[in-house]
Motif scaffolding. Structure first.
Motif, PDB file in Angstrom:
ATOM      1  N   PRO A 104     -10.018   4.841 -10.118  1.00 53.85           N
ATOM      2  CA  PRO A 104     -10.710   4.122  -8.969  1.00 53.85           C
ATOM      3  C   PRO A 104     -12.187   4.377  -9.305  1.00 53.85           C
ATOM      4  N   ASP A 105     -13.135   3.136  -8.973  1.00 55.80           N
ATOM      5  CA  ASP A 105     -14.474   3.067  -9.339  1.00 55.80           C
ATOM      6  C   ASP A 105     -15.123   4.161  -8.214  1.00 55.80           C
ATOM      7  N   SER A 106     -16.417   3.943  -8.272  1.00 55.46           N
ATOM      8  CA  SER A 106     -17.234   4.988  -7.326  1.00 55.46           C
ATOM      9  C   SER A 106     -17.109   4.460  -5.829  1.00 55.46           C
ATOM     10  N   ARG A 107     -16.558   3.237  -5.589  1.00 58.29           N
ATOM     11  CA  ARG A 107     -16.347   2.719  -4.221  1.00 58.29           C
ATOM     12  C   ARG A 107     -14.947   3.050  -3.745  1.00 58.29           C
ATOM     13  N   GLY A 108     -13.918   3.409  -4.828  1.00 63.05           N
ATOM     14  CA  GLY A 108     -12.548   3.716  -4.564  1.00 63.05           C
ATOM     15  C   GLY A 108     -11.626   2.451  -4.948  1.00 63.05           C
ATOM     16  N   THR A 159       0.870  -1.226   0.037  1.00 63.56           N
ATOM     17  CA  THR A 159       0.031   0.096   0.075  1.00 63.56           C
ATOM     18  C   THR A 159       0.869   1.273   0.029  1.00 63.56           C
ATOM     19  N   ASP A 160       2.095   1.081   0.165  1.00 58.68           N
ATOM     20  CA  ASP A 160       2.970   2.256  -0.029  1.00 58.68           C
ATOM     21  C   ASP A 160       3.007   2.950  -1.207  1.00 58.68           C
ATOM     22  N   GLY A 161       3.120   4.252  -1.257  1.00 56.11           N
ATOM     23  CA  GLY A 161       3.208   5.230  -2.271  1.00 56.11           C
ATOM     24  C   GLY A 161       2.065   5.896  -2.877  1.00 56.11           C
ATOM     25  N   ASP A 162       0.852   5.567  -2.278  1.00 58.61           N
ATOM     26  CA  ASP A 162      -0.351   6.084  -2.936  1.00 58.61           C
ATOM     27  C   ASP A 162      -1.523   5.749  -1.855  1.00 58.61           C
ATOM     28  N   ASP A 163      -2.186   6.806  -1.482  1.00 59.89           N
ATOM     29  CA  ASP A 163      -3.509   6.457  -0.696  1.00 59.89           C
ATOM     30  C   ASP A 163      -4.559   5.460  -1.061  1.00 59.89           C
ATOM     31  N   GLU A 164      -4.560   5.391  -2.496  1.00 60.67           N
ATOM     32  CA  GLU A 164      -5.715   4.791  -3.212  1.00 60.67           C
ATOM     33  C   GLU A 164      -5.409   3.136  -3.074  1.00 60.67           C
ATOM     34  N   LYS A 165      -4.168   2.727  -2.977  1.00 58.26           N
ATOM     35  CA  LYS A 165      -3.900   1.415  -2.888  1.00 58.26           C
ATOM     36  C   LYS A 165      -4.552   0.755  -1.743  1.00 58.26           C
ATOM     37  N   LYS A 166      -5.025  -0.453  -1.992  1.00 63.89           N
ATOM     38  CA  LYS A 166      -5.554  -1.182  -0.742  1.00 63.89           C
ATOM     39  C   LYS A 166      -5.144  -2.639  -1.215  1.00 63.89           C
TER      40      LYS A 166
END
Length: 582
Positions: A482-486, A433-440
């Motif tokens: 990202p889709d509507s749910r992120g 998940t490092d490097g970007d807040d949108e990573k899950k």
């Protein structure tokens, strides 16, 4: 990171505690259930708010009003009826008891006195229940006030405590409460006797109980969703925004079914059971259907009787029940409901023997990689039609990377350019998940390092990576949003499922996740056991989590991972036509 002075670790415990002291009360220590100082700091405000709410409710208890008397009578009646229903559901026949004794005898032997006493308690449970009923009826109808109060004394105290009010015994008001509970109990005993005679049609005849049978609307600020928003406020630090959004929608459906104005103290287990049964009629993705999206739960069910859209499956129903469950537990923990409205037995038992996802067959793989998306299509928007147009973006690479890595779709879609690294002479992809807040990631154990398969290199994957790096891209697949749910997996998942259907490969058990099953099967075929390769699929890579990011793995570990990945081969799949020219 500095912690507040009231967030501390107690001697002998690895968890952090919240230290709380209210005026007139002893100091309390409440576990935050985490050893992480960051998590403790996030959880503390919600826990403190919950404790403050509880303290305020107990300190500022309200006076009992006339409408409470009937509500207490009906609550006691309902509780006893629900208890009787659970008793009947769990009642064992003589044949059941014979089978139980055979099992106990086989396990402990026929002379084990302890085992026999356990069996005896189970066998005689029904007799004890009916004896207790008879004793209660005899006391209530004895004509002796002191004796008639005994069966209901504990219940009276309980209902008064739930309402945060104190009524002095011997007063007229206390006598009213006792009488209400007695009348509720008598009505319940009548229903039980009727049911013993297989008459299930009875309803309360006592005016007090009958009048309260239909509860009044909840007061402003006390509706089901109002309480749910308070629950979320206290638990927000533990739940992701996407989960909050989804779960709130589910609880809203439940509220619409039972009545949005129903006071929470009138919620019963039967409400959840009846809602669960109605969910079998709930159409899939109702909020995305124009004719259904603005309708309430019962209206959706009724409208779909005409539309005939496919309904949600038992697994989804269980997911809805799981969304409601924490809220139900919170209501019980905060004394807002008398008895828990959810139990494990309410969940639907699923057939675990049926495969959720099947791996690709050799024929399906050949059909996919011989299709226009890989061999040449008509245009950028007609990927499934043959032509001379070449596509080399995420649509092309995601299936190939999944085939040769076993990575999840979302893990591939969210890769950054910097996640592809050369480590000890081996090219790897870092799942993190490092490097970007949108990573899950699905779990903490999903973080791992996956070597780039030599076939991917031959297919030009590193050339693609280099082009993205030279172009200054942050993401390896910058077109994916990202889709509507992120979720980064949303758009690719929808596209690839549609594409598989268009080329005639899609089945109910075939999806992008099927590449992971195929990858695992090929490792098993190469002689590896599941315990040998689970970490490469993201089932707990402790070494990566403890050694940190890039370059920290010893060379031997990288070589071992590369050996695992290279063991995955597809001898019947010819991809030479996809190799870059020259």
């Amino acid at each position: 990171m500095a912690l507040a002075t009231n967030i501390v670790k107690r001697p002998g415990s690895s968890s952090y505690y919240l230290r709380v002291k209210f005026p007139g009360e002893a100091q309390r220590w409440v576990s935050l259930r985490t050893a992480s100082p960051t998590e403790a700091k996030l959880r503390a405000p919600g826990v403190l708010q919950q404790l403050q709410d509880e303290h305020h409710a107990h300190k500022h208890g309200r006076e009992l009003v006339e409408s409470d008397i009937g509500a207490i009578a009906f609550q006691h009646y309902s509780n006893l009826i629900e208890k009787d229903e659970r008793f009947r559901e769990g009642h064992l026949t003589n044949a059941d008891l014979d089978e139980l004794w055979r099992l106990i005898e086989a396990e402990f032997g026929e002379n084990d006195i302890g085992a026999y006493r356990i069996f005896e308690r189970i066998r005689d449970h029904a007799a004890r229940v009916r004896k207790a009923r008879a004793q209660s009826r005899a006391a209530l109808t004895s004509g002796k006030p002191e004796l008639a109060q005994k069966p209901v004394a504990k219940s009276v105290a309980k209902y008064l405590a739930e309402r945060h009010t104190t009524v002095t015994p011997g007063t007229r008001l206390h006598a009213k409460v006792v009488n209400a509970v007695q009348r509720g109990e008598m009505e319940a005993l009548k229903r039980m006797a009727e049911r013993d005679a297989m008459d299930w049609t009875g309803t309360p005849a006592d005016p007090l109980v009958k009048r309260a049978e239909k509860p009044k609307a909840a007061l402003p600020g006390s509706r089901i969703m109002d309480h749910y928003d308070r629950f979320l406020k206290q638990r927000a630090s533990d739940i992701s925004p996407d989960t909050i959004s989804q779960n709130r929608g589910v609880v809203q459906l439940f509220a619409e079914f039972v009545g949005e104005d129903l006071p929470v103290d009138q919620l019963r287990r039967k409400h959840v059971a009846e809602w669960r049964d109605q969910l079998y009629l709930m159409p899939k993705m109702a909020k995305q259907v124009t004719a259904l999206k603005n309708l309430k739960f019962k209206q959706v069910i009724a409208a779909n009787q005409k539309l005939g859209r496919p309904t949600i499956d038992p697994k989804t129903i269980n997911r809805y029940l799981s969304a409601l469950s924490p809220f139900a537990k919170w209501l019980a923990a905060n004394d807002m409901i008398g008895n828990p409205i959810m139990v494990d037995d309410m969940f639907i038992k699923l057939d675990r023997t049926k495969p959720k996802r099947a791996p690709f067959s050799d024929e399906q793989l050949k059909a996919l990689f011989d299709s226009p998306l890989f061999r040449g299509c008509l245009s950028n928007t007609a990927e499934h039609k043959p032509g001379n147009f070449t596509i080399r973006d995420w649509r092309y690479w995601l299936p190939l990377v999944a085939l040769f890595s076993g990575m999840r779709l979302g893990e591939i879609a969210q890769l950054l350019v910097e996640d592809v690294q050369e480590m000890h002479g081996t090219w790897v992809m870092h799942v993190t998940t490092d490097g970007d807040d949108e990573k899950k990631l699905k779990t903490v154990g999903s973080e791992r390092i996956v070597p780039v398969h030599s076939e991917l290199i031959t297919l030009g994957f590193l050339d693609y990576y280099t082009a993205r790096k030279e172009a200054g891209s942050k993401r390896l697949f910058p077109e994916i949003k990202p889709d509507s749910r992120g979720f980064m997996s949303g758009v690719p998942s929808k596209f690839l499922n549609t594409y598989l259907a268009r080329i005639g490969v899609k089945t109910k058990t075939l999806a992008m996740h099927s590449f992971r099953h195929l990858f695992a099967d090929r490792l098993r075929s190469a002689g590896y056991l599941d315990g040998d390769f689970g970490f490469i699929l993201g089932h707990g890579d402790r070494l990566v989590r403890t050694t940190g990011r890039y370059g920290a793995l010893p060379q031997g570990t990288v070589e071992h991972r590369k050996k695992l990945v290279e063991a995955v081969t597809f001898t019947d799949l010819d991809l030479k036509a996809l190799y870059p020219a020259g």
